[in-house]
Design an enzyme around this catalytic site. Structure first.
Site, mmCIF file in Angstrom:
data_model
loop_
_atom_site.group_PDB
_atom_site.id
_atom_site.type_symbol
_atom_site.label_atom_id
_atom_site.label_comp_id
_atom_site.label_asym_id
_atom_site.label_seq_id
_atom_site.Cartn_x
_atom_site.Cartn_y
_atom_site.Cartn_z
ATOM 1 C CE LYS A 1 -4.351 1.398 2.147
ATOM 2 N NZ LYS A 1 -5.424 0.971 3.068
ATOM 3 C CD GLU B 1 -19.154 -1.621 8.649
ATOM 4 O OE1 GLU B 1 -19.340 -2.694 8.061
ATOM 5 O OE2 GLU B 1 -18.250 -0.827 8.323
ATOM 6 N NE ARG C 1 -22.256 -3.186 3.875
ATOM 7 C CZ ARG C 1 -21.151 -3.492 3.223
ATOM 8 N NH1 ARG C 1 -20.110 -3.966 3.905
ATOM 9 N NH2 ARG C 1 -21.075 -3.358 1.920
HETATM 10 C C1 LIG Z 1 -19.014 -1.014 4.761
HETATM 11 C C2 LIG Z 1 -17.770 -0.174 4.825
HETATM 12 N N1 LIG Z 1 -17.158 -0.005 6.007
HETATM 13 C C3 LIG Z 1 -16.058 0.752 6.103
HETATM 14 C C4 LIG Z 1 -15.542 1.382 4.991
HETATM 15 C C5 LIG Z 1 -14.340 2.297 5.132
HETATM 16 N N2 LIG Z 1 -13.188 1.740 4.394
HETATM 17 C C6 LIG Z 1 -12.887 2.143 3.185
HETATM 18 S S1 LIG Z 1 -11.553 1.391 2.566
HETATM 19 C C7 LIG Z 1 -11.350 0.493 4.000
HETATM 20 C C8 LIG Z 1 -10.227 -0.470 4.142
HETATM 21 C C9 LIG Z 1 -10.220 -1.384 2.972
HETATM 22 O O1 LIG Z 1 -9.100 -2.250 3.077
HETATM 23 P P1 LIG Z 1 -8.733 -3.119 1.795
HETATM 24 O O2 LIG Z 1 -9.959 -3.723 1.240
HETATM 25 O O3 LIG Z 1 -7.676 -4.030 2.224
HETATM 26 O O4 LIG Z 1 -8.218 -2.046 0.730
HETATM 27 P P2 LIG Z 1 -6.831 -1.237 0.744
HETATM 28 O O5 LIG Z 1 -7.190 0.141 1.270
HETATM 29 O O6 LIG Z 1 -5.876 -1.973 1.618
HETATM 30 O O7 LIG Z 1 -6.400 -1.193 -0.688
HETATM 31 C C10 LIG Z 1 -12.344 0.804 4.892
HETATM 32 C C11 LIG Z 1 -12.476 0.225 6.251
HETATM 33 C C12 LIG Z 1 -16.227 1.196 3.770
HETATM 34 N N3 LIG Z 1 -15.821 1.828 2.651
HETATM 35 N N4 LIG Z 1 -17.314 0.423 3.713
#
Ligand SMILES: Cc1ncc(C[n+]2csc(CCOP(=O)(O)OP(=O)(O)O)c2C)c(N)n1
Ligand SMILES: CC(=O)[C@@H](O)[C@H](O)COP(=O)(O)O
Ligand SMILES: [Mg+2]
Length: 633
Positions: free
Chosen positions: A287, A374, A402
């Site tokens: 990342k 959630e 959710r």
């Molecule tokens: C239902 C939901 N909860 C929380 C989020 C906030 N959120 C956005 S990206 C993320 C982390 C995602 O991690 P990953 O899928 O590993 O993607 P990366 O950022 O590592 O590329 C979160 C918690 C969201 N977008 N949707």
């Protein structure tokens, strides 16, 4: 400012098909140009830098191996799709990323035919891609359908619902797991360690030691068996790769492969093109790759404000010293937790965003990051509450959508003292329609046993948290993204009078009944208008959406024939609706005229929070205009 013309290969890309004709060397150069373009624009506009930098090579390998004119791509969350947007017809508009009426920060079907599914909430990509794949099969087409999902998004149960049905249907579907070992913070949960690169967990070490001991005890051949076992350790590990998990869902697992190695990825994706049925390609990425500040601090650069590209230093000096609602929430909860050891805090993969970082440090045993889960977070809290704990669940308003069933069924039906802390209530700004907390007052206020409050400023948020703690039942407190009107924060929080509003001004020509973040702009609008017109206009801070401050609402109807209700929530079913119901049921509507000023019956787009509030007429100017129109009727 458009994407700099120094990016010669990127500038020559007219359509994503052009990527297919590029050599690996050209692709490597293009990757560099994409990174520069992303850093340049995000340093000015803000946005999801680290996620997008991490998948530049992956995006190129996908577009080299598949064709978005025929094949379908679904990006999970979509916050990592900046390179994809640059390569699929939005290069020249990319400098408007996340600006009002500019390019969206997430794939959006109304923005481009290459955005095959709208995203923003995590873990939807597999389900959506499977739906697209089944649609393809029903139409007897033969294109490929791909979901690109991160390891953090794989912590949500919805992802497994998609995997489960995909494996059962056995349809052609490609899932690319982008594993960078990060959610926003470090990824959490058993799956995360299972996916991790080294299978050197304590369990494995203990298992090996016991196995070795037992083998040695076997007479004559024991030693040979130990030697053989050591030699076959690698294949043993091979047996327990993450593939096991996905093969249980009847996916053909390939990987893990290096997500920055274009050759390796294009070779694997070429192989994938010829495979039938569900396939999962496990890709390892970093990342923030390619930009040292983001590599060093992927959490900070997950979603970042303006910064100096040379150093990564934040450009935006906060316009006021006051910490935002989020910080005040975290500090107050820590304060309360020092006095009450039953308080526990829960986040769904967003400790920083919800302000629980300090709490986690001070009370590690009473802090739980459940991952992007959630629904689980709320029911987990309910379980804790049955054991006498006081859970505070901090989830952004939009993501709490959710957990609706869990709030109803597991918390309120059992009348358990869980406090839901809804940060980002109202318009959030650049994240746009998928992230605005537009509906929580409407979807919460009709649930029996649940109390719902919204503070007018940070000091009142402190008091509402104390009020929730003093109440032995479910409570929801919602507050906006960013900073409030700048009132000094109190050293300690005190509980408010239950279900009572707060008169801020009285007036007979009209009364503005405001809730939460709209109270201060209402006061500002009323003060200006009263000054300019001599009108007597009252302002009531409702404080409670439920139970309603009936006494103050009826008093308002006695004070004036004109009532304007102002809320940063959908007008339909929100605070204004509640006031109307209250007046009607108390036979207090005769001769009274009520107007509701809230979010429209439409999805509000993306742009600066201030600009959006002005656009929907919920800032002081908008409230003033609504009042003038009302008074002149
Ligand atoms: C239902 C939901 N909860 C929380 C989020 C906030 N959120 C956005 S990206 C993320 C982390 C995602 O991690 P990953 O899928 O590993 O993607 P990366 O950022 O590592 O590329 C979160 C918690 C969201 N977008 N949707
Ligand atoms: C992509 C995503 O859903 C999160 O990163 C979200 O953008 C965070 O929002 P805040 O910036 O308001 O914390
Ligand atoms: Mg990740």
């Amino acid at each position: 400012m458009t994407v700099s013309s120094s990016s010669s290969i990127l500038q020559a890309i007219q359509s994503p098909q052009d990527v297919q004709g590029l050599s690996l060397t050209e692709l490597t150069t293009l990757a560099e140009e994409l990174r520069q373009a992303i850093i340049e624009v995000v340093s000015t506009n803000g946005g999801h830098l680290a996620p997008s930098l991490g998948v530049v090579e992956l995006t190129l390998a996908l577009l080299k191996s598949f064709n978005p004119d025929q094949d379908r791509f679904v990006w999970d969350v979509g916050h990592q799709a900046y390179a994809y947007k640059l390569l699929t017809g939005r290069r020249d508009q990319f400098h408007t990323l996340r600006c009002l009426h500019g390019v969206s920060g997430f794939p959006n079907r109304s923005e481009s035919p290459y955005d095959h599914f709208g995203v923003g909430h995590s873990s939807t990509s597999i389900s959506a891609a499977l739906g697209i794949a089944v649609g393809r099969d029903l139409a007897q087409q033969s294109n490929k359908v791909l979901a690109v999902i991160g390891d953090g998004s794989m912590t949500a149960g919805l992802a497994y619902e998609g995997l489960n049905q995909a494996g059962g249907l056995d349809r052609d579907l490609v899932v690319v797991l982008n594993d960078n070992e990060m959610s926003i913070s470090k990824n959490v949960g058993a799956l995360s360690s299972f996916l991790s690169r080294q299978l050197s967990s304590r369990w494995l070490v203990r298992f090996k030691r016991e196995l070795e001991g037992r083998l040695r005890q076997i007479p004559r051949i024991g030693e040979d068996l130990v030697t053989y076992a050591k030699r076959s350790e690698e294949s043993f590990k091979g047996l327990f790769t993450p593939g096991m998990l996905f093969e249980a869902f009847k996916f053909n697992y390939l990987g893990p492969i290096d997500g920055h190695d274009l050759r390796q990825m294009t070779d694997v994706f070429k192989q994938v093109r010829s495979l039938d049925g569900p396939v999962l390609v496990h890709v390892l990425t970093q990342k923030g790759r390619g930009y040292t500040p983001a590599e060093d601090n992927p959490t900070y650069f997950h979603g970042v404000g303006c910064f100096e590209p040379e150093t990564g230093k934040s450009k935006k000096i906060s316009s006021c010293s006051l910490p935002p609602y989020t910080k005040v929430f975290g500090r107050t909860l820590s304060q309360l937790a020092r006095q009450n050891d039953r308080i526990v805090a829960i986040t769904a993969a967003m400790p920083e965003g919800t302000g629980l970082g300090e709490f986690a440090e001070e009370f590690p045993d009473r802090f739980f990051d459940v991952g992007i889960c959630e629904q689980h977070a709320v029911t987990f809290a309910a379980g804790l509450a049955t054991e006498g704990y006081r859970p505070f669940v901090a989830i952004y308003s939009t993501f709490l959508q959710r957990s609706y069933d869990q709030i109803v069924h597991d918390v309120c039906l059992q009348n358990l003292p869980v406090t839901l802390c809804l940060d980002r209530g109202g318009l959030v700004g650049e994240d746009g329609a998928t992230h605005h907390g537009a509906f929580d007052l409407s979807f919460l206020r009709h649930i029996p046993n649940l109390a719902v409050m919204a503070p007018k400023d940070e000091p009142e948020l402190q008091d509402m948290l104390a009020t929730a703690l003093a109440h032995n039942g479910p409570v929801a407190v919602r507050y906006p993204r960013g900073v409030g009107p700048g009132h000094a924060i109190k050293d300690s929080a005190t509980a408010l009078p239950w279900a009572r509003g707060e008169w801020l001004r009285s007036g007979s020509d009209a009364v503005v009944l405001a809730i939460g973040s709209r109270v201060e702009p209402a006061l500002e609008a009323v003060a200006q208008l009263a000054e300019a017109t001599g009108k007597e206009i009252g302002v009531l801070n409702l404080r409670f959406v439920k139970p309603l401050p009936v006494e103050e609402i009826l008093e308002a109807a006695r004070q004036s024939r004109r009532l304007l209700v102002v809320e940063e929530n959908a007008a339909i079913g929100g605070m204004g609706s509640a006031v109307l119901e209250c007046l009607a049921e108390n036979d207090a509507l005769d001769g009274i005229r009520v107007r509701r000023l809230g979010l429209p019956d439409a999805f509000v787009g993306h742009g600066p929070q201030k600009a959006l509030r002005a656009e929907v007429g919920l800032d002081a100017a908008g409230i003033s205009k609504a009042l003038r129109d009302f008074l002149s009727e």
